[in-house]
Design a protein around this motif. Structure first.
Motif, PDB file in Angstrom:
ATOM      1  N   GLN A   1       1.012  -1.431  -0.373  1.00 23.20           N
ATOM      2  CA  GLN A   1       0.073  -0.144   0.039  1.00 23.20           C
ATOM      3  C   GLN A   1       0.718   1.066  -0.154  1.00 23.20           C
ATOM      4  O   GLN A   1       1.333   1.986   1.035  1.00 23.20           O
ATOM      5  N   LEU A   2       1.041   1.686  -1.140  1.00 26.47           N
ATOM      6  CA  LEU A   2       1.965   2.636  -1.508  1.00 26.47           C
ATOM      7  C   LEU A   2       1.684   4.375  -0.784  1.00 26.47           C
ATOM      8  O   LEU A   2       2.411   5.051  -0.284  1.00 26.47           O
ATOM      9  N   ASP A   3       0.432   4.462  -0.379  1.00 23.78           N
ATOM     10  CA  ASP A   3      -0.016   5.929   0.817  1.00 23.78           C
ATOM     11  C   ASP A   3       0.324   5.363   1.737  1.00 23.78           C
ATOM     12  O   ASP A   3       0.731   6.634   2.709  1.00 23.78           O
ATOM     13  N   ALA A   4       0.296   4.661   2.134  1.00 25.59           N
ATOM     14  CA  ALA A   4       0.818   3.966   4.209  1.00 25.59           C
ATOM     15  C   ALA A   4       2.315   4.213   4.469  1.00 25.59           C
ATOM     16  O   ALA A   4       2.550   4.684   5.028  1.00 25.59           O
TER      17      ALA A   4
ATOM     18  N   LEU B   1       2.447  16.782   3.355  1.00 28.33           N
ATOM     19  CA  LEU B   1       1.936  15.587   2.318  1.00 28.33           C
ATOM     20  C   LEU B   1       0.950  16.580   1.503  1.00 28.33           C
ATOM     21  O   LEU B   1      -0.409  16.139   2.728  1.00 28.33           O
ATOM     22  N   THR B   2       1.354  16.550   0.460  1.00 26.09           N
ATOM     23  CA  THR B   2      -0.060  17.371  -0.958  1.00 26.09           C
ATOM     24  C   THR B   2      -1.032  16.188  -0.780  1.00 26.09           C
ATOM     25  O   THR B   2      -2.323  16.637  -1.165  1.00 26.09           O
ATOM     26  N   SER B   3      -0.554  15.632  -0.620  1.00 29.17           N
ATOM     27  CA  SER B   3      -1.713  14.399  -1.735  1.00 29.17           C
ATOM     28  C   SER B   3      -1.451  12.543  -0.810  1.00 29.17           C
ATOM     29  O   SER B   3      -0.052  12.766  -1.571  1.00 29.17           O
ATOM     30  N   ALA B   4      -2.233  12.035  -1.652  1.00 32.29           N
ATOM     31  CA  ALA B   4      -1.496  10.668  -0.702  1.00 32.29           C
ATOM     32  C   ALA B   4      -2.857   9.553  -1.349  1.00 32.29           C
ATOM     33  O   ALA B   4      -4.306   9.582  -0.307  1.00 32.29           O
ATOM     34  N   ASP B   5      -3.480   9.605  -2.536  1.00 35.77           N
ATOM     35  CA  ASP B   5      -4.475   8.880  -3.235  1.00 35.77           C
ATOM     36  C   ASP B   5      -4.241   7.144  -2.589  1.00 35.77           C
ATOM     37  O   ASP B   5      -2.857   6.650  -2.786  1.00 35.77           O
ATOM     38  N   PRO B   6      -5.497   6.895  -2.984  1.00 36.97           N
ATOM     39  CA  PRO B   6      -4.563   4.987  -2.312  1.00 36.97           C
ATOM     40  C   PRO B   6      -4.198   4.083  -3.440  1.00 36.97           C
ATOM     41  O   PRO B   6      -4.981   4.875  -4.392  1.00 36.97           O
ATOM     42  N   ALA B   7      -3.378   3.695  -3.901  1.00 32.94           N
ATOM     43  CA  ALA B   7      -2.312   2.551  -4.260  1.00 32.94           C
ATOM     44  C   ALA B   7      -2.023   1.844  -3.587  1.00 32.94           C
ATOM     45  O   ALA B   7      -1.592   2.139  -2.570  1.00 32.94           O
ATOM     46  N   CYS B   8      -1.924   1.233  -4.254  1.00 32.01           N
ATOM     47  CA  CYS B   8      -1.062  -0.718  -3.983  1.00 32.01           C
ATOM     48  C   CYS B   8      -0.509  -1.077  -5.793  1.00 32.01           C
ATOM     49  O   CYS B   8      -1.125  -0.193  -6.718  1.00 32.01           O
TER      50      CYS B   8
ATOM     51  N   ARG C   1       2.676  -3.615  -6.948  1.00 35.47           N
ATOM     52  CA  ARG C   1       3.667  -4.913  -6.407  1.00 35.47           C
ATOM     53  C   ARG C   1       5.318  -4.804  -6.357  1.00 35.47           C
ATOM     54  O   ARG C   1       5.296  -4.369  -7.168  1.00 35.47           O
ATOM     55  N   GLY C   2       5.531  -5.093  -5.211  1.00 39.44           N
ATOM     56  CA  GLY C   2       7.520  -4.933  -4.769  1.00 39.44           C
ATOM     57  C   GLY C   2       7.623  -5.087  -3.255  1.00 39.44           C
ATOM     58  O   GLY C   2       6.788  -5.874  -3.206  1.00 39.44           O
ATOM     59  N   ASP C   3       8.436  -4.650  -3.370  1.00 39.32           N
ATOM     60  CA  ASP C   3       9.295  -5.168  -2.398  1.00 39.32           C
ATOM     61  C   ASP C   3       9.067  -3.952  -1.208  1.00 39.32           C
ATOM     62  O   ASP C   3       9.748  -2.813  -1.774  1.00 39.32           O
ATOM     63  N   ALA C   4       8.607  -4.366   0.017  1.00 41.02           N
ATOM     64  CA  ALA C   4       8.335  -2.505   0.445  1.00 41.02           C
ATOM     65  C   ALA C   4       9.173  -2.124   1.412  1.00 41.02           C
ATOM     66  O   ALA C   4       9.372  -0.245   1.712  1.00 41.02           O
ATOM     67  N   GLN C   5      10.472  -3.610   1.539  1.00 41.19           N
ATOM     68  CA  GLN C   5      11.415  -2.524   2.373  1.00 41.19           C
ATOM     69  C   GLN C   5      12.360  -1.697   1.305  1.00 41.19           C
ATOM     70  O   GLN C   5      12.771  -0.299   1.666  1.00 41.19           O
ATOM     71  N   ALA C   6      12.441  -2.564   0.316  1.00 45.57           N
ATOM     72  CA  ALA C   6      13.457  -1.481  -0.706  1.00 45.57           C
ATOM     73  C   ALA C   6      12.472   0.095  -1.371  1.00 45.57           C
ATOM     74  O   ALA C   6      13.376   1.004  -1.035  1.00 45.57           O
ATOM     75  N   LEU C   7      10.796  -0.420  -1.622  1.00 44.69           N
ATOM     76  CA  LEU C   7      10.341   1.019  -1.546  1.00 44.69           C
ATOM     77  C   LEU C   7      10.469   1.659  -0.617  1.00 44.69           C
ATOM     78  O   LEU C   7      10.478   3.505  -0.534  1.00 44.69           O
ATOM     79  N   ARG C   8      10.330   1.571   0.536  1.00 38.56           N
ATOM     80  CA  ARG C   8      10.400   2.362   1.776  1.00 38.56           C
ATOM     81  C   ARG C   8      12.341   3.101   1.753  1.00 38.56           C
ATOM     82  O   ARG C   8      12.361   4.305   1.550  1.00 38.56           O
ATOM     83  N   ALA C   9      13.452   2.184   1.211  1.00 44.07           N
ATOM     84  CA  ALA C   9      14.447   3.419   1.133  1.00 44.07           C
ATOM     85  C   ALA C   9      14.662   3.697  -0.167  1.00 44.07           C
ATOM     86  O   ALA C   9      15.296   4.680   0.477  1.00 44.07           O
TER      87      ALA C   9
ATOM     88  N   ILE D   1       8.397   9.324  -9.757  1.00 39.79           N
ATOM     89  CA  ILE D   1       8.645   8.156  -9.881  1.00 39.79           C
ATOM     90  C   ILE D   1       6.906   7.635 -10.436  1.00 39.79           C
ATOM     91  O   ILE D   1       6.295   7.931  -9.640  1.00 39.79           O
ATOM     92  N   ARG D   2       6.979   7.216 -11.468  1.00 44.07           N
ATOM     93  CA  ARG D   2       6.169   6.099 -11.698  1.00 44.07           C
ATOM     94  C   ARG D   2       6.067   4.970 -11.765  1.00 44.07           C
ATOM     95  O   ARG D   2       6.730   3.919 -12.958  1.00 44.07           O
ATOM     96  N   PHE D   3       4.847   4.387 -11.419  1.00 41.78           N
ATOM     97  CA  PHE D   3       4.319   3.018 -11.209  1.00 41.78           C
ATOM     98  C   PHE D   3       3.692   2.189 -12.112  1.00 41.78           C
ATOM     99  O   PHE D   3       1.963   3.121 -11.424  1.00 41.78           O
ATOM    100  N   PRO D   4       3.912   1.271 -12.173  1.00 38.97           N
ATOM    101  CA  PRO D   4       2.113   0.248 -12.245  1.00 38.97           C
ATOM    102  C   PRO D   4       1.632  -0.112 -11.697  1.00 38.97           C
ATOM    103  O   PRO D   4       2.658  -0.401 -10.735  1.00 38.97           O
ATOM    104  N   MET D   5       0.318   0.306 -11.052  1.00 39.44           N
ATOM    105  CA  MET D   5      -0.191  -0.456 -10.298  1.00 39.44           C
ATOM    106  C   MET D   5      -1.036  -1.876 -10.199  1.00 39.44           C
ATOM    107  O   MET D   5      -1.076  -2.496 -11.799  1.00 39.44           O
ATOM    108  N   ALA D   6      -0.600  -2.258  -9.164  1.00 43.05           N
ATOM    109  CA  ALA D   6      -1.423  -3.200  -9.243  1.00 43.05           C
ATOM    110  C   ALA D   6      -3.269  -3.744  -9.438  1.00 43.05           C
ATOM    111  O   ALA D   6      -3.733  -2.111  -9.572  1.00 43.05           O
ATOM    112  N   ALA D   7      -3.813  -4.942  -9.922  1.00 42.31           N
ATOM    113  CA  ALA D   7      -4.883  -4.170 -10.529  1.00 42.31           C
ATOM    114  C   ALA D   7      -5.654  -3.768  -9.298  1.00 42.31           C
ATOM    115  O   ALA D   7      -7.454  -4.197  -9.579  1.00 42.31           O
ATOM    116  N   ASP D   8      -6.134  -4.646  -8.126  1.00 45.30           N
ATOM    117  CA  ASP D   8      -6.766  -4.568  -6.899  1.00 45.30           C
ATOM    118  C   ASP D   8      -6.616  -3.535  -6.767  1.00 45.30           C
ATOM    119  O   ASP D   8      -7.121  -3.341  -5.054  1.00 45.30           O
TER     120      ASP D   8
END
Length: 456
Positions: A306-309, A331-338, A340-348, A444-451
């Motif tokens: 969950q990228l927004d979290a 934080l100006t905006s945080a749309d719900p976005a999910c 697929r990836g490695d949460a630890q790497a995304l946080r880094a 950074i532009r991510f492809p979103m998960a289908a759900d």
């Protein structure tokens, strides 16, 4: 054993044996039919010979009494005087009334049959016979099927010998053909087995069969990637050793100065030592992050994130540091976005983006994070109103250990390189451009998960 050689030999030799069996059965049936035809024609010829040479039949005496075996014609005496000729055939002369007038042996032979070829059973045996009428008499020649089969089986042995030789010769030729066909693979295995660990030269495809060339080319591509990977690792180790050498030397020098500093100035010297240790710790941390992103490192476990979290957590974790440097972090905006990836790497990745913005924007600046959903992509933006980066340096600054301001910079030159590596790992597009406020915008532009839920 899972072997191509064994499979080829098994399938080809099995096909050869099966084909030989089928050919043998067909040959046996055709030979048996031809053998019977030839023997039946022989019965016809014998019957005609008996008609031509029998004196009694030529005299035309229809009422003559049956002769004893010793009164038979010279031809019959010559052919049937001995019992051993019983295994050949039996000849008989019958009147039209069914009276036996002549026989090669008394009371031996099947009963009279109509004209032509017949198969009859007499005294528990199967007989093949031929009846030839002539005037008021007829000649009947017969032979037992058992005797005929024995003679045919004697010939069958000689028929099977060439077939057996054919199977053996073809089997040996197939074995040699398989060995020769797989020899290029064996040569390639031997060549690769004799190579040194550092020898990653391409395998020569000259003279290789067309089926093996794609395998060799794929192997060459793998060797090329491994060569590039090892070169990157050697370069990384050299750069890491070089980058660590300077801060460690500085820490050692500061520690020596602390020992010589008077008591009144020791607190300031210790603060400087702490800052040096902090910079070195930050450099080591980023080196470890970069090492984990190497292609040969542990495979990342991608899951739904969950990228927004994650963006909210990053803002909260850097809030105290931003306040310390009087930087407005929001934080100006945080749309719900999910994604697929490695949460630890995304946080880094997000940590390095915010750390770079706070480090280079300057005190009193403003740093904003934004997460938006655009179609099927999640877009993360980190924007500041600092001095920014010249357009000509934006590609170079994403390389490892590149610092634009060597004198005033406290960074390691790895932050944006880590961001780009993590973005590539997640099939995301990373770019640096000018911010509307005049500073720097990292997107950074991510492809979103289908759900991913649709933002409201």
């Amino acid at each position: 054993m899972n072997s191509i050689r064994s499979r080829l030999l098994l399938w080809q030799i099995s096909a050869l044996v099966l084909t030989s069996v089928v050919v043998g059965v067909l040959t046996f049936r055709l030979a048996w039919g031809g053998f019977n035809d030839v023997r039946d024609q022989g019965l016809e010829q014998i019957a005609q010979a008996v008609l031509r040479h029998d004196k009694t039949l030529n005299a035309g005496s229809a009422n003559a009494a049956p002769k004893a075996p010793q009164d038979l014609s010279i031809l019959e005496k010559k052919w049937f005087a001995e019992d051993r000729y019983l295994d050949q055939f039996v000849s008989q002369i019958w009147s039209n009334q069914g009276v036996l007038q002549y026989s090669s042996l008394p009371e031996v032979g099947p009963p009279m049959q109509p004209s032509g070829h017949h198969i009859v059973t007499w005294r528990g045996q199967s007989w093949r016979l031929y009846t030839l009428p002539q005037g008021d008499r007829l000649v009947q020649v017969a032979v037992t099927t058992h005797i005929r089969r024995q003679h045919f089986y004697e010939l069958t042995t000689w028929l099977l010998i060439p077939l057996g030789v054919l199977v053996v010769v073809l089997g040996m030729l197939i074995h040699q053909a398989v060995l020769r066909s797989l020899r290029p693979l064996e040569n390639m295995r031997r060549e690769l087995g004799q190579r040194d660990v550092a020898d990653l030269q391409a395998v020569s495809t000259t003279g290789l069969p067309a089926e093996i060339v794609p395998l060799a080319e794929t192997l060459n591509q793998l060797l090329t990637r491994m060569d590039v990977l090892l070169a990157h690792q050697r370069q990384f180790l050299a750069d890491a050793a070089h980058e660590l050498n300077t801060p460690l030397a500085a820490i050692r020098l500061q520690a020596q100065l602390v020992r010589r500093t008077p008591e009144a100035e020791r607190v300031a010297a210790l603060d400087e030592l702490d800052r040096g240790i902090l910079r070195t710790s930050h450099l080591v941390s980023q080196l470890l992050q970069l090492a984990r992103l190497e292609p040969d490192a542990r495979r990342s476990e991608h899951a739904m994130v969950q990228l927004d979290a994650l963006v909210r957590e990053v803002v909260v974790s850097f809030a105290a540091r931003a306040a310390e440097h009087r930087i407005d972090l929001g934080l100006t905006s945080a749309d719900p976005a999910c994604v697929r990836g490695d949460a630890q790497a995304l946080r880094a990745m997000l940590d390095n983006l915010v750390d770079n913005a706070l480090r280079y924007a300057g005190e009193g600046a403003r740093v904003d994070l934004a997460l938006r959903v655009e179609g099927h992509h999640a877009v993360v933006e980190v924007m500041d109103n600092g001095p920014g980066i010249a357009a000509a340096d934006r590609e170079r600054v994403q390389e490892r250990f590149v610092r634009l301001d060597q004198g005033q910079s406290t960074g390691s030159g790895l932050g944006l390189a880590i961001v780009r590596s993590i973005a590539d790992l997640h099939a995301a597009h990373f770019e640096i451009t000018d911010a509307p406020s005049g500073g720097l915008l990292a997107r950074i532009r991510f492809p979103m998960a289908a759900d991913t839920p649709t933002p409201t």
